[in-house]
Design a protein around this motif. Structure first.
Motif, PDB file in Angstrom:
ATOM      1  N   PHE A 143      -3.623  -5.664   2.840  1.00 56.74           N
ATOM      2  CA  PHE A 143      -4.060  -4.982   4.064  1.00 56.74           C
ATOM      3  C   PHE A 143      -4.121  -3.476   3.860  1.00 56.74           C
ATOM      4  O   PHE A 143      -5.106  -2.834   4.234  1.00 56.74           O
ATOM      5  N   LYS A 144      -3.081  -2.902   3.280  1.00 56.96           N
ATOM      6  CA  LYS A 144      -3.043  -1.445   3.083  1.00 56.96           C
ATOM      7  C   LYS A 144      -4.165  -0.992   2.155  1.00 56.96           C
ATOM      8  O   LYS A 144      -4.752   0.061   2.356  1.00 56.96           O
ATOM      9  N   GLN A 145      -4.470  -1.789   1.123  1.00 58.98           N
ATOM     10  CA  GLN A 145      -5.549  -1.448   0.199  1.00 58.98           C
ATOM     11  C   GLN A 145      -6.918  -1.567   0.847  1.00 58.98           C
ATOM     12  O   GLN A 145      -7.800  -0.757   0.601  1.00 58.98           O
ATOM     13  N   MET A 146      -7.095  -2.618   1.646  1.00 62.98           N
ATOM     14  CA  MET A 146      -8.439  -2.980   2.087  1.00 62.98           C
ATOM     15  C   MET A 146      -8.870  -2.373   3.420  1.00 62.98           C
ATOM     16  O   MET A 146     -10.069  -2.368   3.710  1.00 62.98           O
ATOM     17  N   TYR A 147      -7.961  -1.885   4.241  1.00 68.15           N
ATOM     18  CA  TYR A 147      -8.390  -1.334   5.529  1.00 68.15           C
ATOM     19  C   TYR A 147      -9.529  -0.329   5.393  1.00 68.15           C
ATOM     20  O   TYR A 147     -10.513  -0.420   6.133  1.00 68.15           O
TER      21      TYR A 147
END
Length: 181
Positions: A143-147
């Protein structure tokens, strides 16, 4: 730890107690999920983010409202459940399931989108004596990478970069009840 963090931790304990008493599964997500997997409060948090099954949301809302929680009128309840108490904001993003039983986004424009594999398979996290279900560390990292990719209008914030570094560097503990050295 500041007063808001203490109230947020108290709200986490209350949600876990209420949900468990009603057999409603919930999982921390966001910054607090990271902190519970790391075993310590790493930074200030604006709110407390959770997941719950869409089918359980109305019952969970009724239980929390009966305890004095208030709905957040700024947020549409059909996308997620947003409540507050004692100036603590909590949100419950809804989970759904696909035909194979895999967790999906449960509401909103991405409803039905599969969530990361193993998202709900993490061991519970712990801060002090409080043990809480959380989403998995690999899901948190994804999630943190892809937001910023999924939502280009939401660039990566400095706290997200810091969180990614913490999550990638922290070894997984075999048992979250084991105190951190």
């Amino acid at each position: 730890m500041d007063d808001l963090a203490r109230r947020q931790l108290a709200s986490i304990a209350e949600v876990v107690e209420v949900a468990a008493s009603a057999a409603v599964p919930v999982w921390l997500r966001g910054g607090w999920a990271m902190d519970f997997q790391l075993g310590e409060v790493s930074r200030s948090h604006v709110d407390v983010d959770w997941y719950c099954w869409r089918a359980d949301a109305d019952r969970l809302a009724a239980l929390l409202l009966a305890r004095g929680w208030q709905p957040d009128p700024r947020m549409p309840v059909w996308n997620q459940l947003d409540l507050f108490a004692a100036e603590v904001e909590v949100s419950f993003a809804y989970l759904g399931r696909d035909d194979s039983g895999r967790p999906t986004v449960g509401a909103g424009p991405w409803a039905g989108t599969p969530l990361p594999a193993g998202i709900l398979d993490a061991p519970p996290g712990r801060i002090g004596p409080l043990v809480v279900p959380t989403i998995s560390v690999p899901a948190q990292i994804e999630f943190k990478q892809m937001y910023p990719v999924w939502m280009p209008e939401r660039p990566r914030r400095p706290k997200d970069a810091d969180d990614l570094a913490r999550l990638r560097a922290w070894p997984r503990r075999a048992d979250p009840r084991t105190p951190r050295p």
